[in-house]
Design a protein around this motif. Structure first.
Motif, PDB file in Angstrom:
ATOM      1  N   GLU A 199      -2.551   0.814   6.048  1.00  0.00           N
ATOM      2  CA  GLU A 199      -2.190  -0.357   5.233  1.00  0.00           C
ATOM      3  C   GLU A 199      -3.124  -1.533   5.518  1.00  0.00           C
ATOM      4  O   GLU A 199      -2.870  -2.656   5.064  1.00  0.00           O
ATOM      5  CB  GLU A 199      -0.742  -0.769   5.527  1.00  0.00           C
ATOM      6  N   VAL A 265       1.222   4.911  -4.754  1.00  0.00           N
ATOM      7  CA  VAL A 265       2.003   4.219  -3.726  1.00  0.00           C
ATOM      8  C   VAL A 265       3.499   4.301  -4.058  1.00  0.00           C
ATOM      9  O   VAL A 265       4.333   4.406  -3.160  1.00  0.00           O
ATOM     10  CB  VAL A 265       1.538   2.761  -3.579  1.00  0.00           C
ATOM     11  N   TYR A 269       5.537   5.660  -0.987  1.00  0.00           N
ATOM     12  CA  TYR A 269       6.477   4.799  -0.269  1.00  0.00           C
ATOM     13  C   TYR A 269       7.864   4.751  -0.911  1.00  0.00           C
ATOM     14  O   TYR A 269       8.806   4.254  -0.304  1.00  0.00           O
ATOM     15  CB  TYR A 269       5.925   3.374  -0.213  1.00  0.00           C
ATOM     16  N   LYS A 381       4.962  -3.687   2.781  1.00  0.00           N
ATOM     17  CA  LYS A 381       4.015  -2.686   3.272  1.00  0.00           C
ATOM     18  C   LYS A 381       3.364  -1.920   2.121  1.00  0.00           C
ATOM     19  O   LYS A 381       2.175  -1.598   2.167  1.00  0.00           O
ATOM     20  CB  LYS A 381       4.724  -1.706   4.200  1.00  0.00           C
ATOM     21  N   ARG A 385      -0.568  -1.491   1.306  1.00  0.00           N
ATOM     22  CA  ARG A 385      -1.143  -0.154   1.139  1.00  0.00           C
ATOM     23  C   ARG A 385      -1.918  -0.073  -0.174  1.00  0.00           C
ATOM     24  O   ARG A 385      -3.039   0.455  -0.221  1.00  0.00           O
ATOM     25  CB  ARG A 385      -0.031   0.893   1.159  1.00  0.00           C
TER      26      ARG A 385
END
Length: 810
Positions: A199, A265, A269, A381, A385
């Motif tokens: 990240e 992403v 995530y 986060k 990223r």
């Protein structure tokens, strides 16, 4: 959720376990894997990356191209018919000797007199399934990125060895809607660590994102966190081939590097992101608010959406630029000319997103995750990223920090667990050390004091709130198949029917035994039938039909007040199909309410109803077949109450929708509990029925009155004497009234009075009828003498003459 095996291997070392074996382990741990699908059905051999050095038209064929292709170790002359082949391309080449799916061997051949050494391949020719092929390459050869290494094996580059696991993720496991969530799951199963993504922002830009854009949130209850990142100098181009392959495996079509990175992403995530073209956003201010009533936005699908105050929107301070958590607006969409990106990472209220999805009909990968809940600690986060990937694959420069509004709750719950209680609940013998090991594998921090654990629940697992949730986590990682097989302890009790259940079965058997077939109809009916054939004791309650708020159809809008309309509909249906003799019964509930606006549940009343038409096989008369009449149905009712040893009487009555002269109410201990009689001829004609008879009984009242007390009656020692008597009476006189008088006057010697004949017609005066009764005399203490019977007989004749002006028929 589609999970790429190779992608997952980036976060957890799968150690070479086969996709099928991994799928079995995941399923056993609690998340069902519905299937495993490979990218290609068969693998190819000797397929490499080639560089098209030159491409010219075949001298003797207009649709063929003569290509010189460098494959690293040599240069091959290949004839290719694909319309999109061109000089300078990196392509997939099957060299001579290669074997493609279907055992298709590549050989040196001559085409129109010119030698061809190999084959430039499309993805279909490599056995790739259609859904894993980018849309621009569904026709023609597959063109590789310019940075593909010449001579490299194409298998790894194209992710051809990959398999896709299809997971059935239940609503409570929102964490499993991300690759990291699955990685934590698989890491716990295989006892392997989880490798987290990079990240780190690499650029050293002196500019601060907060200096370029501000964030303001009005609807704080719906948007507790909003972060805005700025990435400058991006170059819009295709995303790297490995990313495209992973997205295709997950069921998402690649678009360009910026959109692909936000989708990547999202899947990695479980945190949705949205990229705005900052220059087209036309503002340095992000304002999150509720939409104004009637406000409009053109979404990315080029549809104009009219909004309500229930919708949450992202605005540039004045105009909506996106529907929060659902879809962006077309005006700020990333295009090929985009240079600066405003990247959104936010936490939206799940209920708000769900309402917007329902109103607009827009459902997306993003909205699905917001509806189920995202991890608060991954929101920011995920933004970093994406910035890292945009710098690496879009050439962008991420500004320092971000502009944000943050009122999000990052706190973690704790749950107390006792090892002894765990084993007591599971019937197992899991040691304290093994429980500690399982919690470590799940990466749940904990404090241990002997058998007591205080477990901290990571925010990614919002489904865990109580001890039983932790218990489930322990047992699924421990292994359901390792639990011992034990029988429950405690005093058992043999199951049996309640008295009412037993009685209901007995009555069912009675109805079926006399020739009725059981019918089951809907509890819902239509407006036309809701007030038909309602029993008098229900009518006295002034029932108000209960309508459903959202009926599936007008035919099933109201809770029924009678079983009979649907039974009659069943008769009609069967008669129309040449079933001329039909007899049905049903035991079911009706629903009675006196409220216009329902504030409580309607009163549910159990009824037993029947409908009979056509001919009847009379078992009492040696199977004689005769047309159904009033006495057939009345006899069924009398037989039922004789079985139950309950005294009922019948009184002639006029009831709506029933024949005015062939209908009677049924009374039990003076209380009306139903009716029996002929369906009104007009209603029968409307239903296309012949002469039809029905009955309807308050079944709950029968069950309440029934007493199953064993009784004993001594068998009489002395003989009985029977006498028959026939009276000429006026037609208005009811046979039952005369029967009651005979019982009253003849008591205590007259034990039974039965009607066995009713006659009207020839040899009788007009307006008269003859009713014959069978009398049974008996004295339990002695043998009756003729004069005693005669005296009683004369009293009966006299009483009938005085009360009903009746006389004995000669």
């Amino acid at each position: 959720m589609y999970v790429s095996y190779n992608w997952l291997n980036n976060y957890v070392d799968l150690g070479g376990i086969s996709p099928e074996a991994l799928a079995e382990k995941i399923t056993k741990s609690g998340i069902e894997v519905e299937g495993v699908e490979y990218i290609v059905s068969e693998k190819s051999t000797d397929v490499v990356v080639g560089h098209v050095v030159s491409c010219e038209k075949h001298p003797d064929a207009d649709k063929l191209n003569l290509c010189q292709v460098d494959v690293g170790t040599e240069q091959l002359q290949i004839i290719c018919g694909a319309p999109n082949v061109a000089e300078g391309q990196k392509v997939v080449v099957a060299k001579p000797g290669a074997v493609l799916p279907g055992n298709f061997k590549i050989k040196k051949v001559k085409l129109r007199g010119i030698e061809s050494n190999g084959m430039i391949c499309s993805l279909q020719e490599l056995g790739v399934k259609e859904k894993f092929i980018p849309s621009e390459f569904t026709d023609g050869i597959y063109v590789l990125p310019t940075d593909a290494a010449v001579g490299e094996t194409a298998d790894k580059l194209l992710n051809l060895s990959d398999a896709v696991l299809e997971l059935d993720v239940l609503a409570n496991r929102a964490d499993a809607l991300s690759m990291l969530g699955i990685a934590y799951e698989v890491g716990a199963i295989l006892e392997k660590p989880v490798i987290l993504p990079n990240e780190q922002i690499e650029s050293k830009s002196a500019e601060q994102a907060a200096d370029m854009v501000s964030v303001e949130v009005e609807a704080k209850d719906l948007n507790p966190y909003y972060g805005a990142f700025i990435i400058k100098d991006v170059v819009i181009k295709p995303s790297p081939i490995w990313m495209q392959n992973y997205l295709l495996a997950a069921g998402i079509r690649p678009i360009n590097n910026v959109v692909d990175i936000t989708n990547y992403v999202l899947l990695e995530y479980g945190q949705p992101l949205h990229a705005f073209d900052f220059d087209r956003f036309n503002s340095d201010r992000v304002l999150v608010r509720r939409a104004r009533e009637g406000e409009e936005i053109v979404t990315l699908d080029n549809q104009t959406r009219k909004l309500t105050a229930e919708n949450l929107v992202i605005t540039n301070g004045t105009e909506p630029a996106a529907l929060a958590g659902v879809m962006g607006g077309a005006d700020s969409e990333v295009t090929a000319e985009t240079k600066t990106i405003l990247l959104e990472a936010a936490f939206f209220d799940s209920l708000s997103v769900r309402k917007t999805v329902k109103e607009t009909g827009l459902r997306s990968e993003s909205s699905t995750r917001f509806e189920k809940g995202v991890d608060p600690k991954r929101v920011k986060k995920a933004g970093f990223r994406a910035c890292h990937l945009l710098e690496k694959y879009a050439g962008g420069t991420a500004l320092q920090g971000l502009s944000e509004y943050d009122d999000l709750d990052y706190s973690e719950r704790t749950v107390e667990v006792n090892a002894n209680i765990v084993n007591q609940r599971l019937g197992s013998e899991i040691s304290k050390d093994e429980i500690a090991s399982i919690l470590q594998r799940l990466q749940f921090p904990f404090e241990q004091n002997d058998a007591d654990f205080i477990v901290t629940i990571p925010t990614r697992r919002q489904d865990i709130t109580i001890f039983e949730d932790i218990l489930e986590e322990i047992v699924r990682i421990y292994g359901y198949d390792r639990l011992p097989f034990t029988l429950p302890e405690g005093d058992g009790q043999v199951g049996e029917l309640s008295e009412k259940q037993r009685l209901r079965r007995e009555i069912n058997s009675y109805f079926q035994g006399v020739g009725l077939m059981e019918n089951r109809t809907y509890s819902l009916t239509n407006k036309k039938d809701i007030e038909k054939l309602i029993s008098p004791e229900i009518q006295t309650q002034s029932p108000i039909p209960v309508a459903l708020a959202k009926p599936m159809s007008e035919e099933h809008k109201y809770l029924r007040l009678s079983l009979l309309p649907d039974l009659i509909r069943s008769l009609t249906y069967n008669l129309a199909r040449n079933q001329s003799d039909v007899a049905y019964y049903e035991i079911g509930s009706i629903f009675v309410s006196q409220e216009e606006q329902i504030t409580k549940q309607p009163n549910e009343i159990l009824r037993a109803a029947g409908a009979v038409t056509g001919n009847w096989i009379d078992n009492a008369w040696q199977g004689e077949v005769r047309p159904v009449d009033f006495y057939v149905v009345k006899g069924i009712i009398e037989g039922l109450f004789n079985l139950l040893k309950l005294p009922v009487t019948f009184e002639q009555a006029k009831i709506k929708d029933m024949h005015p002269g062939r209908t009677a109410v049924i009374k039990l201990e003076g209380r009306t509990i139903g009716f029996v009689g002929q369906l009104h001829p007009l209603l029968a004609k409307e239903a296309d029925l012949k002469e039809t008879y029905v009955f309807d009984i308050h079944f709950d009242a029968v069950l309440d009155a029934y007493e199953n007390v064993p009784s004993f009656t001594e068998i009489p020692k002395y003989p009985a004497v029977s006498r028959d008597i026939a009276f000429i009476l006026d037609q208005e006189v009811l046979a039952g009234d005369v029967q009651d008088l005979i019982k009253e006057i003849g008591a205590p010697l007259v034990k039974q009075v039965d009607i066995f004949d009713v006659y009207q017609g020839e040899h009788l005066e007009e307006g008269k009828k003859s009713i014959a009764y069978h009398l049974l005399y008996q004295d339990p203490e002695k043998t009756l003498k003729d004069d005693e019977v005669e005296t009683s007989y004369e009293k009966i004749v006299k009483a009938v003459a005085e009360k009903f002006s009746g006389y004995i028929r000669s």
